[in-house]
Design a protein around this motif. Structure first.
Motif, short mmCIF file in Angstrom:
data_model
loop_
_atom_site.label_atom_id
_atom_site.label_comp_id
_atom_site.label_asym_id
_atom_site.label_seq_id
_atom_site.Cartn_x
_atom_site.Cartn_y
_atom_site.Cartn_z
N PHE A 115 0.78 -1.26 0.34
CA PHE A 115 -0.03 -0.08 0.00
C PHE A 115 0.74 1.57 0.07
O PHE A 115 0.18 2.25 0.34
CB PHE A 115 -0.69 -0.17 1.33
CG PHE A 115 -1.54 -1.11 1.43
CD1 PHE A 115 -2.65 -2.09 0.83
CD2 PHE A 115 -1.80 -2.04 2.12
CE1 PHE A 115 -3.39 -2.84 0.99
CE2 PHE A 115 -2.26 -3.12 2.78
CZ PHE A 115 -2.99 -3.71 1.49
N SER A 143 0.74 -4.89 -2.93
CA SER A 143 -0.49 -5.26 -2.06
C SER A 143 -1.28 -3.43 -2.97
O SER A 143 -0.30 -2.60 -1.97
CB SER A 143 -0.52 -4.82 -0.79
OG SER A 143 -0.26 -6.55 -0.16
N THR A 144 -2.17 -3.41 -3.39
CA THR A 144 -2.64 -2.63 -3.69
C THR A 144 -4.29 -2.43 -3.25
O THR A 144 -4.93 -3.24 -3.30
CB THR A 144 -2.60 -1.75 -5.07
OG1 THR A 144 -2.87 -3.35 -6.02
CG2 THR A 144 -0.85 -1.20 -4.92
N TRP A 145 -5.54 -1.02 -3.70
CA TRP A 145 -6.10 -0.86 -3.18
C TRP A 145 -7.29 -0.48 -3.72
O TRP A 145 -7.23 0.68 -5.19
CB TRP A 145 -6.97 0.45 -2.07
CG TRP A 145 -5.94 0.43 -0.81
CD1 TRP A 145 -5.00 1.33 -0.70
CD2 TRP A 145 -6.36 -0.52 0.21
NE1 TRP A 145 -4.21 1.05 0.71
CE2 TRP A 145 -5.35 0.07 1.16
CE3 TRP A 145 -7.06 -1.65 0.87
CZ2 TRP A 145 -5.78 -0.72 2.49
CZ3 TRP A 145 -6.94 -2.72 1.68
CH2 TRP A 145 -5.96 -1.28 2.77
N PRO A 146 -7.94 -1.83 -4.54
CA PRO A 146 -8.66 -2.10 -5.80
C PRO A 146 -9.88 -0.87 -5.65
O PRO A 146 -10.28 -0.50 -4.85
CB PRO A 146 -9.85 -3.05 -6.09
CG PRO A 146 -9.20 -4.28 -5.55
CD PRO A 146 -7.86 -3.14 -4.46
N GLY A 152 -10.15 2.07 -2.43
CA GLY A 152 -10.61 3.41 -3.85
C GLY A 152 -11.88 3.97 -4.10
O GLY A 152 -11.40 5.24 -4.14
N PRO A 172 -5.38 4.39 -7.03
CA PRO A 172 -6.50 3.13 -6.75
C PRO A 172 -5.74 2.48 -8.41
O PRO A 172 -6.66 1.46 -8.27
CB PRO A 172 -8.07 3.43 -6.71
CG PRO A 172 -7.75 4.75 -5.66
CD PRO A 172 -7.12 5.67 -6.30
N TRP A 174 -3.82 1.50 -9.19
CA TRP A 174 -2.72 0.33 -9.55
C TRP A 174 -3.80 -0.62 -8.30
O TRP A 174 -2.64 -2.21 -8.27
CB TRP A 174 -1.44 1.16 -8.22
CG TRP A 174 -0.88 1.01 -8.95
CD1 TRP A 174 0.25 2.96 -8.33
CD2 TRP A 174 0.37 0.86 -9.49
NE1 TRP A 174 0.77 2.75 -9.15
CE2 TRP A 174 1.22 2.03 -9.11
CE3 TRP A 174 1.00 -0.52 -9.99
CZ2 TRP A 174 2.31 1.43 -10.93
CZ3 TRP A 174 2.30 -0.53 -10.84
CH2 TRP A 174 2.63 0.11 -11.45
N GLY A 175 -4.68 -0.90 -8.11
CA GLY A 175 -5.22 -1.88 -7.72
C GLY A 175 -6.52 -2.41 -9.07
O GLY A 175 -6.81 -3.31 -8.70
N ARG A 195 -6.85 -12.24 -3.89
CA ARG A 195 -7.15 -11.30 -3.24
C ARG A 195 -7.29 -11.26 -1.65
O ARG A 195 -7.63 -12.90 -0.84
CB ARG A 195 -8.28 -10.84 -3.89
CG ARG A 195 -9.03 -10.46 -4.79
CD ARG A 195 -9.91 -9.60 -5.41
NE ARG A 195 -9.49 -9.18 -7.08
CZ ARG A 195 -9.86 -8.01 -7.63
NH1 ARG A 195 -9.45 -7.38 -6.38
NH2 ARG A 195 -10.14 -7.89 -8.57
N TYR A 257 -8.54 -5.80 -0.45
CA TYR A 257 -7.88 -5.40 -0.78
C TYR A 257 -6.86 -6.10 -2.52
O TYR A 257 -7.29 -7.33 -2.07
CB TYR A 257 -6.83 -4.72 -0.54
CG TYR A 257 -5.70 -6.39 0.11
CD1 TYR A 257 -4.37 -6.87 -0.20
CD2 TYR A 257 -6.36 -6.67 1.41
CE1 TYR A 257 -3.96 -8.29 0.79
CE2 TYR A 257 -5.62 -7.87 2.37
CZ TYR A 257 -4.40 -8.51 2.04
OH TYR A 257 -3.91 -9.30 2.70
N LEU A 258 -6.02 -6.43 -3.24
CA LEU A 258 -5.45 -7.39 -4.57
C LEU A 258 -3.79 -7.05 -3.83
O LEU A 258 -3.12 -6.71 -4.09
CB LEU A 258 -5.33 -6.16 -5.35
CG LEU A 258 -4.67 -7.11 -6.87
CD1 LEU A 258 -5.08 -8.47 -7.11
CD2 LEU A 258 -4.81 -6.00 -7.72
#
Length: 265
Positions: A115, A143-146, A152, A172, A174-175, A195, A257-258
């Protein structure tokens, strides 16, 4: 970086994210999931980019990896150093910018970011730097936020009140697996996604909102921006409380999260 067009934004980020430390507790289990997703093993050289207080770095170091960790905030770096000392592990912490990593080409076996790198304003520069310091055959994992899920959507709400600087990419993005594939391009192979859910304990939507107003960089910035405009601040708080309430159950906010993993060619 000389002539950085986003130098002012990064100064604001450095100040805003310095307050993040109290949130680290909710990111410790997700750090373990990311380290597992990355397949980190003992004796590998690992970089935790945009490491915050170093929860990912420390998790990797406890597995026997040789870890370096970098963050824009000197305050968070100092928290990380204290964590490493308490756990009795060695981590090389460095204050720095993910868009200008202070490491030689092909230094690391694994590069991770939890993140973090998603907040850098230029995805092309960030991607190039993360891949530059990674060895051929090495693993990039983050790890990223969709954009379609809770965090997001929350950042979209923040952006409605305080638009991002012109030219800065929305974090976001990046998600989105499609955008990730496009950004990594033909420099990588074997892209894999997974996920999971982060659980954020809170007594009420209002308690949650107060917590992120004091710790979460973009929301900290928004509150500071509206400190002399109480009507706008009240409108944001009312909208955020109603939004959070839709995701609040059993004294927790569930945040999807992804995780992404790819191998550098």
């Amino acid at each position: 970086m000389l002539n950085d067009p986003f130098a002012q934004l990064k100064t604001i980020q450095r100040e805003g994210w310095s307050l993040f430390a109290p949130l680290e507790a909710v990111t410790t289990t997700t750090a373990a999931e990311l380290v597992k997703h990355a397949g980190i093993r003992a004796n590998q050289r690992v970089l935790d980019a945009c490491c915050g207080t170093g929860v990912g770095a420390l998790t990797a170091a406890r597995m026997g990896a040789k870890v370096s960790a970098l963050d824009l905030s000197p305050v968070l770096i100092e928290h990380g150093r204290r964590h490493a000392a308490l756990a009795g592990v060695e981590i090389e912490f460095t204050e720095g910018d993910v868009e200008a990593l202070p490491y030689a080409d092909a230094t690391f076996d694994v590069v991770i970011s939890q993140f973090g790198h998603m907040f850098a304003p230029r995805p092309d520069v960030t991607t190039a730097e993360l891949l530059r310091v990674l060895k051929p055959g090495g693993t990039l994992a983050f790890s990223t936020w969709p954009p379609e899920h809770y965090v997001g959507q929350m950042f979209a709400l923040v952006g409605k009140f305080v638009p991002p600087p012109p030219g800065a990419a929305a974090p976001p993005q990046w998600g989105d697996p499609g955008i990730i594939r496009q950004r990594l391009g033909d420099a990588v192979t074997d892209i894999a996604f997974d996920r999971a859910i982060m659980v954020f304990p809170a007594l009420s939507p209002q308690h949650y909102r107060k917590s992120i107003e004091e710790t979460l960089g973009p929301v900290v910035k928004l509150v500071a921006t509206f400190k002399d405009e109480p009507a706008k601040l009240a409108a944001f708080r009312a909208e955020l409380d109603n939004f959070v309430a839709r995701y609040f159950e059993n004294n927790m906010v569930r945040q999807h999260y992804l995780m992404t993993r790819a191998t550098k060619k």
